[in-house]
Write an enzyme that holds these catalytic residues in place. Structure first.
Site, short mmCIF file in Angstrom:
data_model
loop_
_atom_site.label_atom_id
_atom_site.label_comp_id
_atom_site.label_asym_id
_atom_site.label_seq_id
_atom_site.Cartn_x
_atom_site.Cartn_y
_atom_site.Cartn_z
CG ASP A 36 -1.92 -1.10 1.25
OD1 ASP A 36 -2.32 -1.56 0.17
OD2 ASP A 36 -2.27 -1.55 2.36
CD GLU A 202 -8.95 -3.91 0.10
OE1 GLU A 202 -9.55 -3.94 1.20
OE2 GLU A 202 -8.02 -4.69 -0.17
#
Length: 323
Positions: A36, A202
Site C-alpha cells: 500500500d 478498497e
C-alpha cells in the site's frame, strides 16, 4: 526493406499494448516492504515512500526509480486511537496542505469492521518529525455500511474530501474541515463505488486529470498468497471509473456506474507480475502522471513481506488511463 522494417518496429509496441500490460519500471535499493505505498516528492527533490507496517515505514530516494533507503517509522509510538491494530498501521496517504504534510492511516485488524482513520502531520516528512493527532472522525463498526480504512485526501478548489472504504458496501467519501484533521461539522458520508457481485473493493484514490476526476481502486484478494492463491482473476487488480466531479457520478468506460459494479481494468496480473494493487497516482515533474502500486514478483515470492514497489507512466490521451 527500410519501409518493411519501419512497419515492423512500429507494430511491436502496439502489439505489446494489445496483448499485455507494461511491466513495472526500474526500482533500485529497498523495493520490498512496500505494501500500500504512498508517494510524494518534497521541494528539495527527495521522494518519500510510505507503506503499511512498521508503524508506517518511511523510505526515501532521489528519484522515483530509487535507490530507496529505509529511514524509520512515521508514527513512532503507534496511534493514539484506542482500537486493536493501533501498533500496526495500514494504508498511508500523504498530502501537502499549505506548508504542512498530512499523513492519513488506518487502524484495524484483518477482516473486521471495527476500524478508524487517523492522521499525523509534519513540516518535513522526516522520520521522527511526525505528530500524531489520532482520530479524524471516520470510524466504523457493525452499524456502518463501510469499513473505515484506506484513506485518501483530495483538494477540490480549496475544499478537502476524504475517501475511504473496504468491502461491506465498499467506497465512501465525506467533506473535511478547511484544516483537514477531522470531518467537517454535520456532514454525512456518501457512497462512490460498490460492486455487489464481490464487495471486494478498497483502496480508492481520486486523481484529477484534464476535465475528469478518476477514481482508481483495488478489487480482489490482496494478501496471504503464500497460504493459498485465490481462483484466477480473483486476486488484486487495479480498476478505474471517472466523473466530471470528485464527489460522485463515477462511471466506467462502458458507462456503467461505479456504484453498480462498474469499473474498467487498468492493471492486472501478467507475466511474473501478480496481484498489483494498493495504488495511488502522482503527477511527477519528470515523468508526468504515474501509477504506483505494490505487486508480487512470481520469481521472488508470494509472502506479504515480498510485496514490491511498482510504478508506470500513464497515458490519458484516450480519456482513460493506460499504463
Amino acid at each position: 526493406m527500410v519501409l518493411l522494417g519501419t512497419l515492423i518496429l512500429g507494430f511491436i509496441p502496439l502489439l505489446g499494448s494489445v496483448l499485455g500490460y507494461a511491466n513495472p519500471k526500474a526500482c533500485s535499493g529497498t523495493c520490498t516492504n512496500s505494501h500500500d505505498p504512498a508517494i510524494i516528492r518534497r521541494a528539495d527533490g527527495t521522494y518519500f515512500r510510505f507503506s503499511t507496517g512498521g508503524k508506517i515505514a518511511i523510505h526515501t530516494a532521489p528519484d522515483i526509480a530509487g535507490p530507496w533507503t529505509y529511514r524509520g517509522a512515521a508514527i513512532l509510538s503507534g496511534s493514539s486511537i484506542n482500537l486493536p491494530g493501533n501498533q500496526d498501521l495500514w494504508a498511508p496517504d500523504v498530502t501537502l496542505v499549505g506548508n504542512t504534510y498530512y499523513l492519513y492511516y488506518s487502524v484495524s485488524t484483518f477482516g473486521v469492521q471495527n476500524s478508524a482513520i487517523g492522521v499525523a502531520t509534519s513540516s518535513t516528512m522526516d522520520a521522527g518529525s511526525w505528530t500524531d493527532h489520532g482520530a479524524t472522525g471516520v470510524r466504523s463498526d457493525s452499524s456502518k455500511p463501510y469499513n473505515a480504512i484506506d484513506p485518501n485526501l483530495i483538494n477540490v478548489d480549496g475544499t478537502y474530501y476524504l475517501t475511504w472504504g473496504s468491502f461491506w458496501k465498499d467506497i465512501y467519501q465525506a467533506q473535511m474541515k478547511a484544516s483537514p484533521l477531522t470531518l467537517a461539522s454535520g456532514v454525512s458520508s456518501y457512497q462512490l463505488a460498490y460492486d455487489p457481485a464481490t464487495t471486494a473493493v478498497e483502496g480508492a484514490f481520486v486523481f484529477k486529470y484534464g476535465n475528469y476526476y478518476y477514481l482508481f481502486y483495488s478489487q480482489g484478494k490482496c494478501c496471504g498468497y503464500d497460504a493459498g492463491l485465490p481462483k484466477p482473476g480473483e486476486e488484486y487488480k487495479i480498476k478505474v471509473c471517472r466523473s466530471t466531479t470528485a464527489t460522485g457520478g463515477f462511471v466506467d468506460k462502458n458507462g456503467v456506474a461505479c456504484t453498480r459494479g462498474g469499473g474498467t481494468v487498468v492493471l492486472e496480473s501478467h507475466g511474473n507480475v501478480y496481484g498489483p494493487g494498493g495504488q495511488g497516482v502522482y503527477q511527477d515533474p519528470k515523468y508526468g502522471p504515474i501509477l504506483y502500486y505494490h505487486y508480487v514478483d512470481k520469481t521472488i515470492g508470494y509472502r506479504d513481506g515480498d510485496k514490491r514497489f511498482g510504478w508506470n507512466t500513464i497515458d490519458f490521451s484516450s480519456g482513460w488511463p493506460v499504463v
